[in-house]
Design an enzyme around this catalytic site. Sequence first.
Site, PDB file in Angstrom:
ATOM      1  N   ARG A   1       0.856  -1.185   0.000  1.00 55.86           N
ATOM      2  CA  ARG A   1       0.000   0.000   0.000  1.00 55.86           C
ATOM      3  C   ARG A   1       0.897   1.241   0.000  1.00 55.86           C
ATOM      4  NH1 ARG A   1      -3.447  -2.690  -1.748  1.00 55.86           N
ATOM      5  NH2 ARG A   1      -5.409  -3.330  -0.776  1.00 55.86           N
TER       6      ARG A   1
ATOM      7  N   HIS B   1      -1.650   0.806  -9.777  1.00 60.61           N
ATOM      8  CA  HIS B   1      -2.300  -0.223  -8.945  1.00 60.61           C
ATOM      9  C   HIS B   1      -2.839  -1.374  -9.809  1.00 60.61           C
ATOM     10  CE1 HIS B   1      -4.226  -0.767  -4.736  1.00 60.61           C
ATOM     11  NE2 HIS B   1      -4.116  -1.932  -5.349  1.00 60.61           N
TER      12      HIS B   1
HETATM   13  N1  LIG Z   1      -0.982  -3.865  -5.557  1.00 59.01           N
HETATM   14  C1  LIG Z   1      -2.005  -4.690  -5.676  1.00 59.01           C
HETATM   15  O1  LIG Z   1      -2.644  -4.791  -6.717  1.00 59.01           O
HETATM   16  C2  LIG Z   1      -2.371  -5.577  -4.505  1.00 59.01           C
HETATM   17  C3  LIG Z   1      -3.200  -6.680  -4.740  1.00 59.01           C
HETATM   18  C4  LIG Z   1      -3.405  -7.563  -3.682  1.00 59.01           C
HETATM   19  C5  LIG Z   1      -2.847  -7.335  -2.428  1.00 59.01           C
HETATM   20  N2  LIG Z   1      -2.082  -6.221  -2.231  1.00 59.01           N
HETATM   21  C6  LIG Z   1      -1.469  -5.969  -0.901  1.00 59.01           C
HETATM   22  O2  LIG Z   1      -0.800  -7.131  -0.439  1.00 59.01           O
HETATM   23  C7  LIG Z   1      -1.106  -7.293   0.951  1.00 59.01           C
HETATM   24  C8  LIG Z   1      -0.823  -8.710   1.404  1.00 59.01           C
HETATM   25  O3  LIG Z   1      -1.814  -9.599   0.918  1.00 59.01           O
HETATM   26  P1  LIG Z   1      -1.841 -11.120   1.443  1.00 59.01           P
HETATM   27  O4  LIG Z   1      -3.047 -11.769   0.866  1.00 59.01           O
HETATM   28  O5  LIG Z   1      -0.527 -11.771   1.214  1.00 59.01           O
HETATM   29  O6  LIG Z   1      -2.017 -10.881   3.030  1.00 59.01           O
HETATM   30  P2  LIG Z   1      -1.846 -11.939   4.223  1.00 59.01           P
HETATM   31  O7  LIG Z   1      -2.049 -13.337   3.712  1.00 59.01           O
HETATM   32  O8  LIG Z   1      -2.698 -11.457   5.333  1.00 59.01           O
HETATM   33  O9  LIG Z   1      -0.290 -11.823   4.618  1.00 59.01           O
HETATM   34  C9  LIG Z   1       0.228 -10.734   5.294  1.00 59.01           C
HETATM   35  C10 LIG Z   1       1.686 -11.011   5.653  1.00 59.01           C
HETATM   36  O10 LIG Z   1       2.253  -9.831   6.243  1.00 59.01           O
HETATM   37  C11 LIG Z   1       2.806 -10.170   7.503  1.00 59.01           C
HETATM   38  N3  LIG Z   1       2.668  -9.061   8.454  1.00 59.01           N
HETATM   39  C12 LIG Z   1       1.545  -8.388   8.805  1.00 59.01           C
HETATM   40  N4  LIG Z   1       1.843  -7.440   9.733  1.00 59.01           N
HETATM   41  C13 LIG Z   1       3.167  -7.528   9.958  1.00 59.01           C
HETATM   42  C14 LIG Z   1       4.067  -6.846  10.816  1.00 59.01           C
HETATM   43  N5  LIG Z   1       3.660  -5.870  11.634  1.00 59.01           N
HETATM   44  N6  LIG Z   1       5.361  -7.209  10.791  1.00 59.01           N
HETATM   45  C15 LIG Z   1       5.806  -8.217   9.993  1.00 59.01           C
HETATM   46  N7  LIG Z   1       4.991  -8.910   9.148  1.00 59.01           N
HETATM   47  C16 LIG Z   1       3.696  -8.571   9.143  1.00 59.01           C
HETATM   48  C17 LIG Z   1       2.015 -11.378   7.983  1.00 59.01           C
HETATM   49  O11 LIG Z   1       2.753 -12.069   8.988  1.00 59.01           O
HETATM   50  P3  LIG Z   1       2.201 -13.460   9.619  1.00 59.01           P
HETATM   51  O12 LIG Z   1       2.403 -14.484   8.524  1.00 59.01           O
HETATM   52  O13 LIG Z   1       3.089 -13.717  10.777  1.00 59.01           O
HETATM   53  O14 LIG Z   1       0.755 -13.249   9.968  1.00 59.01           O
HETATM   54  C18 LIG Z   1       1.836 -12.141   6.673  1.00 59.01           C
HETATM   55  O15 LIG Z   1       2.985 -12.915   6.408  1.00 59.01           O
HETATM   56  C19 LIG Z   1      -2.567  -6.832   1.041  1.00 59.01           C
HETATM   57  O16 LIG Z   1      -2.939  -6.475   2.359  1.00 59.01           O
HETATM   58  C20 LIG Z   1      -2.547  -5.606   0.134  1.00 59.01           C
HETATM   59  O17 LIG Z   1      -2.099  -4.488   0.879  1.00 59.01           O
HETATM   60  C21 LIG Z   1      -1.824  -5.356  -3.247  1.00 59.01           C
END
Ligand SMILES: NC(=O)c1ccc[n+]([C@@H]2O[C@H](COP(=O)([O-])OP(=O)(O)OC[C@H]3O[C@@H](n4cnc5c(N)ncnc54)[C@H](OP(=O)(O)O)[C@@H]3O)[C@@H](O)[C@H]2O)c1
Length: 247
Positions: free
Chosen positions: A162, A210
Amino acid sequence: VLSLGAGIDQINLDQLPEAVPIARLVDDSLTRTMTEYAKAAVYRYHRRLHIFEQHSRERIWEFIEPKAACETAVGVLGLGEVGSNIATALQRDGFKVYGWSRSVKSLEMIDTYGGRDGLLSMVGQCEIIVNVLPLTADTRHILARDLFAHFAPGTCLVNMGRGQHVVDADLLEAIDLGHVEAATLDVTALEPLPISHPFWNHPAILITPHVAGLCAPMRAVRTIAANIRRAMAREPLQHQVNLERGY
Ligand SMILES: NC(=O)c1ccc[n+]([C@@H]2O[C@H](COP(=O)([O-])OP(=O)(O)OC[C@H]3O[C@@H](n4cnc5c(N)ncnc54)[C@H](OP(=O)(O)O)[C@@H]3O)[C@@H](O)[C@H]2O)c1
């Protein structure tokens, strides 16, 4: 509440009554397209195409010796649905891969870290950093001066998480200081990025609007319908967000 994105940062949690469950969208097509984008950005830096893009505009013919993938270290911030897929795909392509998450993960052939100290020591070992963290109170402005100072000189940054993960002025400063060589930003704090913003036209920055992760609607709709059925049956939702963690 069913988020139509992988994140829930667009939802104002303070305005929701407590105990309203929120689920985010996790979808194969989203993960696959995010991984494609990460690989494209990583390869562009690994094969120095960003330098050749500049050279070609300036008519400079200069050979730069390509490195082997195993000589390029990539750090992935966030090892969830998307980040673990990206890290594994890059590792299979031969890159040296590091990963950082809240709880330390065990992924084959990937050096994983957790905690602030882990983050600081990890980033210093990487040539390319890919951010796919969710936006939470803990991760907002994580890509800031104090972290850039620990980057190895000339690190390339790919932000697919983000825009609010980045302190814009600190990124510009880190580029000026040489901590960051170049940045690919798929997300920005304000979207669309205002035309007066200094990121536009910056020779070291590539902006994409995006587009990193795209959902195939006909597939996503099945996931959403399944969650509506679960909600109607008062069953736990799939990919339900932990509101205490914020993701
Ligand atoms: N640009 C785009 O088009 C697009 C599209 C889709 C998603 N995104 C972004 O990608 C993000 C991730 O998606 P996802 O499905 O992979 O999410 P997810 O499955 O919830 O994974 C989040 C990861 O971040 C880690 N994390 C969260 N808070 C943290 C912290 N304070 N310190 C260290 N690690 C932390 C989590 O750790 P744990 O494993 O220990 O819980 C997990 O490994 C979304 O929230 C969104 O912002 C962007």
